[in-house]
Design an enzyme around this catalytic site. Structure first.
Site, PDB file in Angstrom:
ATOM      1  N   SER A 150       3.234   9.229   6.342  1.00 34.52           N
ATOM      2  CA  SER A 150       1.988   9.888   6.476  1.00 34.52           C
ATOM      3  C   SER A 150       2.014  11.473   6.447  1.00 34.52           C
ATOM      4  CB  SER A 150       1.233   9.383   7.859  1.00 34.52           C
ATOM      5  OG  SER A 150      -0.123   9.477   7.657  1.00 34.52           O
ATOM      6  N   ASP A 174      -4.285   0.656   2.505  1.00 33.67           N
ATOM      7  CA  ASP A 174      -4.372   1.693   3.360  1.00 33.67           C
ATOM      8  C   ASP A 174      -5.492   2.311   3.578  1.00 33.67           C
ATOM      9  OD1 ASP A 174      -3.685   4.128   4.912  1.00 33.67           O
ATOM     10  OD2 ASP A 174      -1.768   4.319   3.943  1.00 33.67           O
ATOM     11  N   HIS A 184      -1.576   1.132   6.813  1.00 32.66           N
ATOM     12  CA  HIS A 184      -0.755   2.413   6.850  1.00 32.66           C
ATOM     13  C   HIS A 184       0.465   1.897   7.554  1.00 32.66           C
ATOM     14  CE1 HIS A 184      -0.819   6.582   6.619  1.00 32.66           C
ATOM     15  NE2 HIS A 184      -0.486   6.639   7.980  1.00 32.66           N
TER      16      HIS A 184
END
Length: 658
Positions: free
Chosen positions: A201, A307, A338
């Site tokens: 991320s 995601d 995610h």
């Protein structure tokens, strides 16, 4: 992008035999070195005895405006034996804003220190697993976070250049110090300079940004669920995805003292990122895609195809640009949300990552660069591979929606719509893509749905697609959504549930060596699945006010047709024989985009609307799949289809919890 550093274009090949032998000698025990050539680094160094130290690297920036250049905290763990023998080693690096505020990984680990301030726990398993194998692990606190100076600017110069400065220090081009304010120099004379950046991320996003500077010494990056353009994290062609901007995120991750000194930076984030959705110079600085020609590092990307935090468009546009630039690359695409691959395919992930770093950082000729480019999860824990991704036979295929027997329930085929065909719907901000898909075969006022006939054979879509729509609004503002749906029963990862496709188990497995303060043992996970009647597998949104420009919106003219293209998120999905492929066009996708200021009714001109889909085999494959006797799927008695739960509100924290 203004932060890039120009340099010569490079490609990556295996090292010469002499260099390879020298590198292996650095990392293997004397007995192992005599039996070279080896194809895998081995755990020959003591992790408990490893050197653990903190260094502050000068970024040569003054982000907080205090008249002194900022230093970022760099925590290092490296083999003691290699240092004693004068062997230089490569570096695995994770630069993050989350080490103090939020934690890393499925168990939210934070850095810990002893009474003297020496690092004790390094989050995640990278140190435990790779340090015994002859690597150093470096955990960088981005500027403005934890023990670093400066301010968080959410993907801008401060974020990217504070991490780049550490790569420069590892290569002898930047200054490091033993303390935050002192003058005692520390040199990375133990490092080969070869660096691999990794992270999920926000961390992976920084890796993308640093790679786009072309910095020498960055040999590879492994971005996991990473952002490629911060504008696209907050907006979709003008439509806001969240009710707040980057100033909120900056304030969230900054250290308490940074919040006191970084008010000016916070205000620049507010001023430079208006909620109108217009692209500004602030967003241009935070878009790494235009600088992809500067990338010298190989790229191993990982992304969850469901995601809904860092959406798949980030991967899609980055991947396509990397391909055009000829960058060496590899990808894993999973059905999760995610989620880190350590938590959905652990053993295979560690094995593959090990071989990747051995090849690109140690120079081992282990063949990973000659293996299939892509691993794609087809069903929970079931994977396939592709030599190239998307497959070479993928072709853009134009499918046309047409009206059917009842309003809002139409067809999708290769044939153009009948003259004058249209559909009308009214934006309902209380509904989302699951509501639309569940009622695909029913006339409802908030969506227009179009389906193929049941397929006679499997149809695979792979890559990025687009939907061009011409609509006439009744108001001066309108937002649009387009989604692709696989209509048919299946069992999929439950990406909408807590865990986003995984369940955390109490049992632990260990990946590397441990100390009393840093365990290599982590909770196991299992796939969390759900039986469904449909699967939404790609999405795209836009503010219709951006019909004339991707960069700037304008008021709509009620009663006038407007044409806009919605970019659908990259995907790789097989619609099985007996299922139907559906396209839905609607307004606000609740909890995934913000609603417009008004409540428009929109009429779609179907003769001027089409879906440009990336289909493996192209038009011929679609024709074959829609001819012949299809397998039949019994309809549900209620007429409503069952899917995953509706999307939940997402806090705008890439890598944070939903």
């Amino acid at each position: 992008m203004s932060i890039r550093a120009r340099g010569p274009r490079m490609t990556y090949r295996s090292l010469t035999t002499a260099a390879l032998a020298a590198l292996m000698a650095m990392t293997l025990s004397p007995t192992d070195a005599q039996s070279a050539p080896a194809r895998e680094s081995r755990p020959v160094y003591s992790y408990p005895d490893a050197i653990r130290e903190s260094v502050w690297v000068d970024t040569r920036l003054d982000g907080d405006g205090d008249g002194r250049t900022d230093r970022v905290a760099v925590d290092v763990v490296r083999p003691k034996e290699a240092a004693q023998q004068g062997r230089r080693i490569p570096v695995i690096m994770d630069a993050s804003p989350y080490y103090a505020c939020c934690g890393r990984g499925n168990e939210s680990q934070r850095k810990t220190y002893d009474a003297q301030g020496n690092p004790v726990q390094f989050p995640l398993y990278y140190d435990n697993y790779f340090v015994p194998r002859g690597y150093a692990f470096v955990a960088v606190d981005l500027a403005g976070t934890s023990r670093s100076d400066g301010c968080v600017d959410v993907g801008g110069r401060s974020d990217v250049l504070s991490a780049k400065a550490v790569v420069d220090w590892l290569n002898g081009r930047a200054r490091g110090y033993s303390s935050r304010t002192g003058g005692e120099r520390v040199r990375a004379d133990w490092s080969t300079g070869k660096t691999g950046m990794i992270g999920k991320s926000y961390d992976g996003t920084v890796a993308n940004g640093v790679a786009a500077t072309g910095v020498e010494g960055l040999e590879t990056i492994v971005p996991i669920g990473a952002i490629s353009s911060w504008y696209d994290y907050y907006f979709a062609k003008g439509a806001p995805l969240y009710g707040s901007g980057p100033d909120w995120l900056s304030n969230y991750v900054e250290s308490p003292e940074a919040r006191q000194r970084c008010g000016a930076v916070q205000q620049r984030l507010v001023d430079g990122a208006p909620r109108t959705g217009d692209r500004t110079p602030l967003w241009a600085e935070r878009d790494y895609v235009p600088d992809v020609d500067e990338v010298k590092a190989s790229v191993f990307a990982v992304h969850g195809m469901q995601d809904l935090n860092v959406r798949m468009n980030h991967f899609g546009q980055w991947w396509d640009a990397l391909a055009e630039a000829g960058v060496e690359r590899k990808v894993w695409l999973s059905q999760v949300g995610h989620v880190d691959p350590f938590d959905f395919r652990r053993a295979e992930w560690v094995k593959t990552l090990h071989r990747w770093f051995d090849h690109y950082l140690l120079g081992y000729d282990n063949g990973i660069d000659d293996e299939p480019m892509a691993d794609v999860e087809r069903a929970p824990d079931q994977w396939s591979t592709d030599r190239v991704w998307p497959p070479r036979e993928t072709r853009t295929t134009a499918l046309r929606p047409d009206s059917g027997q009842v309003p809002g329930v139409g067809t999708l085929s290769l044939k153009p719509a009948r003259p004058g065909a249209g559909e009308t719907f009214t934006d309902d901000r209380t509904l989302d893509e699951t509501d639309w898909a569940a009622a695909i075969d029913r006339s409802t006022p908030a969506k227009a749905g179009f389906t193929t006939r049941p397929l006679s054979r499997d149809l695979r879509l792979s890559g990025s697609s687009k939907v061009q729509v011409t609509v006439t609004p009744t108001t001066t503002t309108a937002h649009l959504s387009a989604v692709l749906v696989d209509l048919g029963p299946d069992t999929i990862r439950d990406y909408a549930a807590a865990g986003e496709g995984i369940t955390t188990l109490p049992e632990r497995t260990c990946w590397g060596a441990s100390t009393s303060g840093d365990s290599a043992c982590y909770k196991e996970t299992a796939a969390r699945t759900k039986a469904v009647d449909y699967t939404v597998f790609s999405r795209g949104w836009a503010d219709l006010g951006n019909y004339a420009s991707n960069d700037t919106g304008r008021p709509l003219i009620p009663g006038k047709p407007h044409t806009i293209t919605l970019d659908l998120h990259a995907s790789d999905h097989v619609v099985p024989a007996g299922h139907r492929l559906a396209l839905i066009v609607a307004g606000t996708d609740r909890d995934l985009i913000e609603p417009p200021a008004s409540t428009p009714t929109l009429t779609v001109d179907l003769a001027k609307t089409s879906a440009q889909l990336s289909i493996v085999g192209g038009t011929k494959a679609f024709q074959r799949a829609t001819k012949g006797a299809p397998a039949q799927v019994a309809p549900r008695e209620s007429g409503l289809l069952d899917g995953v739960s509706e999307p939940r509100p997402i806090r705008p924290i890439p890598g944070g919890t939903r």
